[in-house]
Design a protein around this motif. Structure first.
Motif, PDB file in Angstrom:
ATOM      1  N   LEU A  51      11.923  -4.451 -17.657  1.00  0.00           N
ATOM      2  CA  LEU A  51      11.078  -4.155 -18.865  1.00  0.00           C
ATOM      3  C   LEU A  51      11.519  -2.887 -19.586  1.00  0.00           C
ATOM      4  O   LEU A  51      11.231  -2.971 -20.916  1.00  0.00           O
ATOM      5  CB  LEU A  51       9.545  -4.201 -18.239  1.00  0.00           C
ATOM      6  N   LEU A  52      11.531  -1.854 -18.988  1.00  0.00           N
ATOM      7  CA  LEU A  52      11.834  -0.623 -19.650  1.00  0.00           C
ATOM      8  C   LEU A  52      13.173  -0.810 -20.497  1.00  0.00           C
ATOM      9  O   LEU A  52      13.287  -0.443 -21.642  1.00  0.00           O
ATOM     10  CB  LEU A  52      11.879   0.669 -18.718  1.00  0.00           C
ATOM     11  N   LYS A  53      14.087  -1.183 -19.821  1.00  0.00           N
ATOM     12  CA  LYS A  53      15.705  -1.483 -20.278  1.00  0.00           C
ATOM     13  C   LYS A  53      15.175  -2.565 -21.535  1.00  0.00           C
ATOM     14  O   LYS A  53      16.000  -2.235 -22.787  1.00  0.00           O
ATOM     15  CB  LYS A  53      16.323  -2.097 -19.326  1.00  0.00           C
ATOM     16  N   VAL A  54      14.715  -3.562 -21.413  1.00  0.00           N
ATOM     17  CA  VAL A  54      14.346  -4.256 -22.709  1.00  0.00           C
ATOM     18  C   VAL A  54      13.764  -3.622 -23.710  1.00  0.00           C
ATOM     19  O   VAL A  54      14.130  -3.937 -24.957  1.00  0.00           O
ATOM     20  CB  VAL A  54      13.535  -5.795 -22.019  1.00  0.00           C
ATOM     21  N   GLY A  55      12.551  -2.943 -23.476  1.00  0.00           N
ATOM     22  CA  GLY A  55      11.860  -2.349 -24.385  1.00  0.00           C
ATOM     23  C   GLY A  55      12.536  -1.101 -25.055  1.00  0.00           C
ATOM     24  O   GLY A  55      12.591  -1.149 -26.316  1.00  0.00           O
ATOM     25  N   LEU A  56      13.334  -0.445 -24.457  1.00  0.00           N
ATOM     26  CA  LEU A  56      14.132   0.637 -25.050  1.00  0.00           C
ATOM     27  C   LEU A  56      15.131   0.069 -25.813  1.00  0.00           C
ATOM     28  O   LEU A  56      15.413   0.500 -26.992  1.00  0.00           O
ATOM     29  CB  LEU A  56      14.832   1.307 -23.968  1.00  0.00           C
ATOM     30  N   GLY A  57      15.865  -0.909 -25.552  1.00  0.00           N
ATOM     31  CA  GLY A  57      16.972  -1.654 -26.449  1.00  0.00           C
ATOM     32  C   GLY A  57      16.221  -2.171 -27.601  1.00  0.00           C
ATOM     33  O   GLY A  57      16.576  -2.149 -28.840  1.00  0.00           O
ATOM     34  N   ALA A  58      15.013  -2.779 -27.500  1.00  0.00           N
ATOM     35  CA  ALA A  58      14.318  -3.294 -28.535  1.00  0.00           C
ATOM     36  C   ALA A  58      13.836  -2.126 -29.470  1.00  0.00           C
ATOM     37  O   ALA A  58      14.025  -2.398 -30.832  1.00  0.00           O
ATOM     38  CB  ALA A  58      13.035  -4.157 -28.031  1.00  0.00           C
ATOM     39  N   GLY A  59      13.244  -1.171 -28.914  1.00  0.00           N
ATOM     40  CA  GLY A  59      12.859   0.127 -29.911  1.00  0.00           C
ATOM     41  C   GLY A  59      14.218   0.553 -30.691  1.00  0.00           C
ATOM     42  O   GLY A  59      13.887   0.952 -31.939  1.00  0.00           O
ATOM     43  N   ALA A 115       9.466 -11.962 -18.369  1.00  0.00           N
ATOM     44  CA  ALA A 115      10.126 -11.180 -18.617  1.00  0.00           C
ATOM     45  C   ALA A 115      11.427 -11.068 -17.846  1.00  0.00           C
ATOM     46  O   ALA A 115      12.615 -10.895 -18.472  1.00  0.00           O
ATOM     47  CB  ALA A 115       9.528  -9.663 -18.131  1.00  0.00           C
ATOM     48  N   SER A 116      11.287 -11.771 -16.589  1.00  0.00           N
ATOM     49  CA  SER A 116      12.530 -11.912 -15.845  1.00  0.00           C
ATOM     50  C   SER A 116      13.534 -12.955 -16.644  1.00  0.00           C
ATOM     51  O   SER A 116      14.665 -13.049 -16.236  1.00  0.00           O
ATOM     52  CB  SER A 116      12.198 -12.370 -14.321  1.00  0.00           C
ATOM     53  N   THR A 117      12.970 -14.237 -17.058  1.00  0.00           N
ATOM     54  CA  THR A 117      13.365 -15.108 -17.705  1.00  0.00           C
ATOM     55  C   THR A 117      14.299 -14.657 -18.992  1.00  0.00           C
ATOM     56  O   THR A 117      15.466 -15.049 -19.075  1.00  0.00           O
ATOM     57  CB  THR A 117      12.645 -16.368 -17.978  1.00  0.00           C
ATOM     58  N   LEU A 118      13.706 -14.126 -19.547  1.00  0.00           N
ATOM     59  CA  LEU A 118      14.138 -13.268 -20.933  1.00  0.00           C
ATOM     60  C   LEU A 118      15.201 -12.468 -20.661  1.00  0.00           C
ATOM     61  O   LEU A 118      16.467 -12.640 -21.207  1.00  0.00           O
ATOM     62  CB  LEU A 118      13.110 -12.315 -21.663  1.00  0.00           C
ATOM     63  N   ALA A 119      15.091 -11.628 -19.428  1.00  0.00           N
ATOM     64  CA  ALA A 119      16.345 -10.738 -18.881  1.00  0.00           C
ATOM     65  C   ALA A 119      17.397 -11.412 -18.552  1.00  0.00           C
ATOM     66  O   ALA A 119      18.657 -11.427 -18.662  1.00  0.00           O
ATOM     67  CB  ALA A 119      15.649  -9.816 -17.794  1.00  0.00           C
ATOM     68  N   ALA A 120      17.324 -12.593 -17.826  1.00  0.00           N
ATOM     69  CA  ALA A 120      18.273 -13.491 -17.485  1.00  0.00           C
ATOM     70  C   ALA A 120      19.166 -14.106 -18.659  1.00  0.00           C
ATOM     71  O   ALA A 120      20.324 -14.170 -18.577  1.00  0.00           O
ATOM     72  CB  ALA A 120      17.713 -14.575 -16.463  1.00  0.00           C
ATOM     73  N   PHE A 135      16.322  -6.511 -31.287  1.00  0.00           N
ATOM     74  CA  PHE A 135      14.908  -6.366 -31.554  1.00  0.00           C
ATOM     75  C   PHE A 135      14.215  -7.529 -30.844  1.00  0.00           C
ATOM     76  O   PHE A 135      13.167  -7.619 -30.543  1.00  0.00           O
ATOM     77  CB  PHE A 135      14.307  -6.082 -32.854  1.00  0.00           C
ATOM     78  N   ILE A 136      15.018  -8.394 -30.221  1.00  0.00           N
ATOM     79  CA  ILE A 136      14.641  -9.558 -29.402  1.00  0.00           C
ATOM     80  C   ILE A 136      13.433  -9.274 -28.571  1.00  0.00           C
ATOM     81  O   ILE A 136      12.220  -9.892 -28.372  1.00  0.00           O
ATOM     82  CB  ILE A 136      15.599 -10.301 -28.876  1.00  0.00           C
ATOM     83  N   GLY A 137      13.449  -8.225 -27.864  1.00  0.00           N
ATOM     84  CA  GLY A 137      12.495  -7.725 -26.847  1.00  0.00           C
ATOM     85  C   GLY A 137      11.269  -7.389 -27.328  1.00  0.00           C
ATOM     86  O   GLY A 137       9.937  -7.450 -26.800  1.00  0.00           O
ATOM     87  N   SER A 307       9.861 -20.347 -20.876  1.00  0.00           N
ATOM     88  CA  SER A 307       9.404 -19.424 -19.881  1.00  0.00           C
ATOM     89  C   SER A 307       7.920 -19.544 -19.578  1.00  0.00           C
ATOM     90  O   SER A 307       6.932 -20.043 -20.330  1.00  0.00           O
ATOM     91  CB  SER A 307      10.046 -17.995 -19.989  1.00  0.00           C
ATOM     92  N   SER A 308       7.407 -19.235 -18.396  1.00  0.00           N
ATOM     93  CA  SER A 308       6.203 -18.990 -18.016  1.00  0.00           C
ATOM     94  C   SER A 308       5.666 -17.738 -17.526  1.00  0.00           C
ATOM     95  O   SER A 308       6.540 -17.316 -16.717  1.00  0.00           O
ATOM     96  CB  SER A 308       5.537 -20.079 -17.345  1.00  0.00           C
ATOM     97  N   SER A 309       4.823 -17.094 -17.943  1.00  0.00           N
ATOM     98  CA  SER A 309       4.662 -15.663 -17.417  1.00  0.00           C
ATOM     99  C   SER A 309       4.276 -15.639 -15.976  1.00  0.00           C
ATOM    100  O   SER A 309       3.687 -16.238 -15.336  1.00  0.00           O
ATOM    101  CB  SER A 309       3.227 -15.023 -18.074  1.00  0.00           C
ATOM    102  N   ASP A 310       5.027 -14.533 -15.278  1.00  0.00           N
ATOM    103  CA  ASP A 310       4.975 -14.421 -13.863  1.00  0.00           C
ATOM    104  C   ASP A 310       4.479 -13.165 -13.675  1.00  0.00           C
ATOM    105  O   ASP A 310       4.636 -12.678 -12.300  1.00  0.00           O
ATOM    106  CB  ASP A 310       6.488 -14.583 -13.408  1.00  0.00           C
ATOM    107  N   ILE A 311       4.419 -12.113 -14.627  1.00  0.00           N
ATOM    108  CA  ILE A 311       3.872 -10.737 -14.373  1.00  0.00           C
ATOM    109  C   ILE A 311       2.517 -10.446 -15.074  1.00  0.00           C
ATOM    110  O   ILE A 311       1.519 -10.334 -14.406  1.00  0.00           O
ATOM    111  CB  ILE A 311       4.930  -9.826 -14.848  1.00  0.00           C
TER     112      ILE A 311
END
Length: 358
Positions: A51-59, A115-120, A135-137, A307-311
């Motif tokens: 999540l931090l990786k996706v967020g940092l990349g988006a920011g 988040a995991s599906t998006l990361a995949a 900025f997708i994240g 996707s469906s939320s798992d977190i």
């Protein structure tokens, strides 16, 4: 025939990628009765890093993004999240034996984002060298919060309406106003802004959204490129493979919970990811024509919708709708919805390549 052959070849090639291989490997291990376990703290740590990786990349990407190019996909994400919940809740509640709260909790999880599906999806696009907006994240919270808030509000409104109905002599009459007296709804509008603020605040404080927003904030306001490229980026694919293995095992174990509830959940969990993904793909195409939103971006918007939320979703629903049955909405989303969404990634890639081209 050539188009069908190309799509089939793309699907076969994608199923050989590590992301899907580890997911199916985890399901196979669970099906064979393997005792392999990954400790919960390790799972939570992996999710936090992703999540931090996706967020940092988006920011980092938002800093240089055009406002319109970001705003239109964000509005599309909100619209998709709301529509999935509205129509999903209505369809589920039509089945006999499914309460309104169970229907809305299930639709809420399917409208929110994994988040995991998006990361995949990001990992598979990266492996293919397919471009997508950084900025997708940042679109994640828009769809996630919109879906969860909509689901909880509709469930609460239905409950308030039921409380306002007084059955006397076999006739049902509504109390004064528009039918939403009590139950936390204010005035004649049926909308309690205080409750809305509480729901949004609780959702923002959830572990997934908090970590993602932290990453976006640091990426936007600081200069974390060095640590992003030296630490988060190299670890991303390896950690994702472990997460897919865990999710495969978890998905198989959750399938048993679906036996306890209506078969409607089974049908919905199998069909919803594809239908929701196509809805997201359609809105992505709108953004593509309006702003030049990339084909890779369209794929990821479709995947977020599928996707469906798992977190963030399950604990939010447990707290907001305690009367809903967790075996129903978590079993449907994690047990079937998540693997179906991940396995559908090659289909959306092939569709985007056919309609837009990479």
């Amino acid at each position: 025939m050539d188009v069908i052959a190309d799509i089939a070849a793309t699907l076969i090639a994608q199923f050989q990628k590590p992301t899907l291989a580890f997911l199916m490997g985890g399901m196979l291990l669970a099906a064979l009765g393997s005792k392999l376990e990954v400790p919960a703290p390790i799972y939570k740590f992996i999710v936090l890093l992703l999540l931090l990786k996706v967020g940092l990349g988006a920011g980092i990407s938002v800093r240089s993004a055009d406002a319109v190019s970001l705003a239109i996909p964000a509005l599309c994400a909100v619209a998709v999240g709301v529509l999935i919940v509205v129509f999903g809740g209505k369809i589920l509640s039509m089945w006999q034996g499914i309460s309104r709260s169970d229907a809305m909790a299930t639709a809420g999880l399917f409208g929110a984002v994994s988040a995991s599906t998006l990361a995949a999806g990001m990992a598979m696009l990266d492996a293919e060298g397919i471009y997508y907006e950084g900025f997708i994240g940042a679109l994640y919270p828009f769809m996630d919060v919109a879906a969860l808030v909509t689901a909880i509000f509709l469930a609460r409104m239905s409950e308030a309406r039921a409380d306002a109905v007084n059955i006397q002599g076999g006739t049902a009459t509504l109390s004064s106003g528009d039918g939403f007296s009590g139950g936390g709804f204010s005035g004649g509008s049926g909308f309690d802004f205080g409750m809305a603020k509480g729901i949004i605040t609780d959702t923002m404080k959830s572990p997934a959204i908090s970590a993602l927003l932290l990453g976006i904030g640091i990426g936007l306001l600081a200069r974390p490129e060095a640590i992003y490229e030296s630490f988060y980026e190299p670890l991303f694919r390896g950690l994702l493979s472990i997460l897919m293995l865990i999710m495969g095992m978890e998905a198989w174990s959750r399938l048993s919970e679906l036996k306890k509830v209506a078969h409607a959940y089974l049908i919905y969990a199998l069909a919803a990811p594809i239908l929701h993904g196509l809805l997201g793909f359609g809105f992505g195409m709108i953004a593509h024509h309006l702003t030049g939103f990339s084909a890779g971006g369209v794929v990821l918007l479709a995947l977020m919708a599928a996707s469906s939320s798992d977190i963030s979703g399950p604990p939010t629903m447990r707290a907001a709708l305690p009367e809903a049955n967790p075996s129903a909405y978590i079993g449907a989303s994690t047990g079937l919805g998540t693997p179906v969404a991940i396995l559908s990634i090659p289909m959306f890639i092939a569709l985007a390549d056919w309609l837009i081209g990479f």
